[in-house]
Write an enzyme that holds these catalytic residues in place. Structure first.
Site, mmCIF file in Angstrom:
data_model
loop_
_atom_site.group_PDB
_atom_site.id
_atom_site.type_symbol
_atom_site.label_atom_id
_atom_site.label_comp_id
_atom_site.label_asym_id
_atom_site.label_seq_id
_atom_site.Cartn_x
_atom_site.Cartn_y
_atom_site.Cartn_z
ATOM 1 N N ARG A 1 0.825 -1.211 0.000
ATOM 2 C CA ARG A 1 0.000 0.000 0.000
ATOM 3 C C ARG A 1 0.858 1.259 0.000
ATOM 4 N NH1 ARG A 1 -4.301 -2.578 4.309
ATOM 5 N NH2 ARG A 1 -2.403 -3.471 5.166
ATOM 6 N N LYS B 1 -0.993 -19.745 7.059
ATOM 7 C CA LYS B 1 -1.834 -19.926 8.224
ATOM 8 C C LYS B 1 -1.923 -18.597 8.999
ATOM 9 C CE LYS B 1 0.354 -19.899 12.042
ATOM 10 N NZ LYS B 1 0.947 -19.976 13.310
ATOM 11 N N ASP C 1 1.937 -24.363 5.524
ATOM 12 C CA ASP C 1 2.212 -24.577 6.939
ATOM 13 C C ASP C 1 3.718 -24.795 6.944
ATOM 14 O OD1 ASP C 1 2.907 -26.031 9.305
ATOM 15 O OD2 ASP C 1 0.769 -26.296 9.639
ATOM 16 N N HIS C 2 4.480 -23.816 7.444
ATOM 17 C CA HIS C 2 5.923 -23.878 7.193
ATOM 18 C C HIS C 2 6.570 -25.102 7.850
ATOM 19 C CE1 HIS C 2 6.400 -21.904 11.133
ATOM 20 N NE2 HIS C 2 7.649 -22.328 11.113
ATOM 21 N N LYS D 1 10.007 -28.099 6.634
ATOM 22 C CA LYS D 1 11.221 -28.436 7.376
ATOM 23 C C LYS D 1 11.716 -29.816 6.928
ATOM 24 C CE LYS D 1 9.849 -25.849 11.512
ATOM 25 N NZ LYS D 1 10.830 -24.815 11.791
ATOM 26 N N GLU E 1 9.055 -23.557 23.094
ATOM 27 C CA GLU E 1 9.700 -22.319 22.633
ATOM 28 C C GLU E 1 10.198 -21.526 23.832
ATOM 29 O OE1 GLU E 1 8.095 -20.644 18.745
ATOM 30 O OE2 GLU E 1 6.311 -20.911 19.969
ATOM 31 N N ASP F 1 -2.200 -21.084 17.369
ATOM 32 C CA ASP F 1 -0.918 -20.672 16.806
ATOM 33 C C ASP F 1 -0.053 -21.868 16.391
ATOM 34 O OD1 ASP F 1 0.872 -18.504 16.203
ATOM 35 O OD2 ASP F 1 2.094 -19.120 17.916
ATOM 36 N N HIS G 1 0.604 -26.677 12.897
ATOM 37 C CA HIS G 1 1.908 -27.346 12.842
ATOM 38 C C HIS G 1 1.871 -28.733 13.497
ATOM 39 C CE1 HIS G 1 3.055 -23.454 11.587
ATOM 40 N NE2 HIS G 1 3.340 -22.929 12.760
ATOM 41 N N LYS H 1 5.071 -21.219 25.231
ATOM 42 C CA LYS H 1 6.019 -20.108 25.089
ATOM 43 C C LYS H 1 6.726 -19.946 26.433
ATOM 44 C CE LYS H 1 4.522 -18.192 21.052
ATOM 45 N NZ LYS H 1 5.325 -18.382 19.838
HETATM 46 C C1 BG6 Z 1 4.600 -19.645 13.867
HETATM 47 C C2 BG6 Z 1 3.941 -19.109 15.102
HETATM 48 O O1 BG6 Z 1 3.645 -20.211 13.008
HETATM 49 O O2 BG6 Z 1 5.536 -20.649 14.233
HETATM 50 C C3 BG6 Z 1 4.966 -18.565 16.085
HETATM 51 O O3 BG6 Z 1 3.026 -18.083 14.756
HETATM 52 C C4 BG6 Z 1 6.008 -19.620 16.377
HETATM 53 O O4 BG6 Z 1 4.348 -18.145 17.296
HETATM 54 C C5 BG6 Z 1 6.570 -20.175 15.075
HETATM 55 O O5 BG6 Z 1 7.033 -19.015 17.154
HETATM 56 C C6 BG6 Z 1 7.488 -21.345 15.343
HETATM 57 O O6 BG6 Z 1 8.137 -21.678 14.156
HETATM 58 P P1 BG6 Z 1 9.565 -22.360 14.185
HETATM 59 O O7 BG6 Z 1 9.859 -22.653 12.753
HETATM 60 O O8 BG6 Z 1 10.501 -21.383 14.821
HETATM 61 O O9 BG6 Z 1 9.397 -23.592 15.034
#
Ligand code: BG6
Length: 517
Positions: A71, A176, A205-206, A210, A244, A263, A268, A368
């Site tokens: 934007r 996501k 979904d990253h 991995k 985390e 989250d 994941h 967390k």
């Molecule tokens: C994200 C979450 O999808 O994944 C974050 O929104 C989280 O809160 C993160 O920290 C964790 O990803 P990774 O690859 O560091 O395990």
């Protein structure tokens, strides 16, 4: 120019170990990647660096174009400058000036007000021009790196500007969260499908990008030694943990309306669970794999909202310290409501009612501000039927297979061994595989793999609509159950500890305990 870039890519391919054996297979057709939200955090931290690394490794097609959409009033040059800073800061490799030159020349910026139909038409015009001048053949990948509440609107406008089709392929990537419960997930899927066919939609979904997550199916189905044990006869239970160290930090606003379940678990962890639990697919093909994943999700015993507390524990971190650094309590975090009931820790027990897994609980947990960052799957085997060594194995673990997703990626098999000497003494020992020492190649980032796959039209590592909805159907009953507690304060755990006592007591009632990570 095009020839010079081709030449450079061939040279890079020759020296890059990741490309070995892939020269013919994994080079996508010339294309334009259009990133909505190019001025945002995701584009800065992940997408720009991922595309740069793909270029550096020689995986991008020639010709190739990136159009950043935002934007703000940026120019092409400004985008190039910003991208350079981001790549310098966040890329896993240092900048190579020759690669950077051709990469930056493929970058263009288009200003679009996301609610202005005319801007989309102008964008369509610009993409047509770039297609012609750069010979990208109408192949287009739209990446929605924008807030999720804009997905439906932007997709609808792309449709009205006829950016859902072209003379090449047109695909759309969404990130996501895909909705915040079952109803919103269904609405989002329906909105996307008004404009795009399901096979044009790539839901990222990253975690699926991995390497170690991809290796779960390789480990199970490319080997013959473990799969015969992979069932209720030999496995007592499975634990999947995403721990985390980071707190919520500056993401209070987002996180407070989301929470640990939305989250991490719904997406994941449920993805990882399906890979651990699924049957072998009939072929190594996107739909065959995803069919099996959906079958697992559909076999998970649904809970009633009134059973939510029996099958889950939630908590929030209070003030404490992680790795020697003081951490504010969740409720004191900026943009978090002082009486918030959003969880920063959650544990679930899920039961998969099928022939393979009946009565084998899957315990999932994430939090967390825990003491260690680690994602791992732990397969806990049953004790031997006759305990010949009962008196010597007291206090020892049962056999256990640990898949370490991150960090320290690898696989460990833990079993009992006799301590050398005259006495009959036993101890747990490890058999270890480590990616770091077994393979001398750098691991690509999840986003590199996923963007490349989307360009190649390979949707194995992307979530299908029914996967997302089935996972939400399960989780939405937990949300409904938790909502019945109103504003009651959640159990607390000090930042830097392994979660609340309530979670330890809860699993202990099943005669089990959390694996010490
Ligand atoms: C994200 C979450 O999808 O994944 C974050 O929104 C989280 O809160 C993160 O920290 C964790 O990803 P990774 O690859 O560091 O395990």
């Amino acid at each position: 120019m095009v020839e010079a870039v081709q030449e450079l890519q061939t040279q890079l391919a020759d020296v890059n170990p990741l490309r070995e054996g892939l020269e013919d297979v994994h080079t996508p057709d010339p294309a334009t990647v259009v990133i909505f939200g190019i001025t945002g955090d995701l584009a800065a931290r992940k997408l720009g660096p991922a595309l740069y690394n793909l270029a550096a490794d020689g995986f991008l097609p020639t010709p190739f174009t990136i159009v950043g959409v935002g934007r703000r009033d940026w120019s092409d040059d400004q985008l190039r400058g910003e991208m350079r800073k981001n790549v310098e800061k966040f890329s896993r490799t240092a900048i190579n000036e020759t690669v950077w030159k051709s990469f930056s020349e493929s970058l263009f910026y288009s200003k679009v007000a996301f609610d202005n139909v005319d801007d989309y038409k102008k964008l369509a015009g610009r993409l047509d021009e770039l297609d012609k001048s750069r010979d990208t053949r109408g192949n287009r990948l739209f990446y929605m790196a924008i807030p999720p509440d804009l997905y439906s609107e932007v997709a609808a406008h792309l449709g009205s500007a006829e950016l859902n089709k072209s003379k090449g392929y047109t695909r759309i990537i969404v990130e996501k969260p895909f909705g915040i419960d079952l109803d919103t997930a269904r609405t989002l899927n329906a909105d996307l499908r008004k404009v795009y066919q399901e096979n044009q939609i790539y839901r990222i979904d990253h975690y699926l990008g991995k390497e170690t997550v991809q290796n779960i199916l390789v480990f199970r189905f490319a080997n013959s030694i473990f799969e015969p044990l992979w069932n209720r006869r030999y496995i007592d239970h499975v634990q999947i943990a995403v721990a985390e160290t980071v707190g919520v930090g500056t993401r209070g606003g987002y996180y407070d309306s989301s929470g640990a379940m939305r989250d991490i678990i719904q997406n994941h962890v449920m993805q990882v669970l399906t890979l651990v639990a699924m049957e072998p697919p009939i072929a190594w093909d996107a739909d065959d794999i995803r069919d099996e994943k959906v079958k697992v999700l559909r076999s998970i015993r649904p809970i009633k909202p009134s059973e939510a507390d029996q099958y889950s524990v939630r908590a929030q971190y209070s003030a404490g310290s992680v790795a020697g650094e003081g951490v504010k309590g969740y409720l004191e975090t900026d943009e978090v409501a002082p009486n918030s009931t959003t969880e920063t820790y959650v544990a679930f027990k899920l039961l998969i009612d099928n022939w393979r897994w009946a009565d084998v609980p899957f315990y999932l947990r994430t939090g967390k501000a825990l003491p260690k960052r680690a994602t791992e799957i732990s397969i806990e085997f049953k004790r031997p039927p006759a305990q010949l060594f009962r008196e010597y194995t007291e206090g020892l673990d049962s056999n256990r297979l640990i898949l370490r997703i991150q960090p320290d990626e690898g696989i460990t098999l833990r079993f009992d061994a006799k301590i050398p000497g005259q006495a009959e003494k036993l101890r747990d020992v490890n058999m270890d595989f480590r990616y770091g020492t077994s393979f001398g190649v750098p691991t690509p980032e999840a986003y590199e793999r996923l963007i490349l796959d989307a360009m190649l039209g390979d949707s194995k590592l992307f979530a299908r609509d029914d996967e997302v909805e089935t996972a939400w159907a399960l989780m939405t009953n937990f949300l409904k159950g938790w909502a019945q507690h109103g504003t009651a304060k959640l159990p607390q755990y000090s930042a830097g500890t392994w979660g609340p006592k309530e979670a330890d007591d809860w699993i202990a009632r099943d005669g089990r305990q959390w694996r010490r990570i």
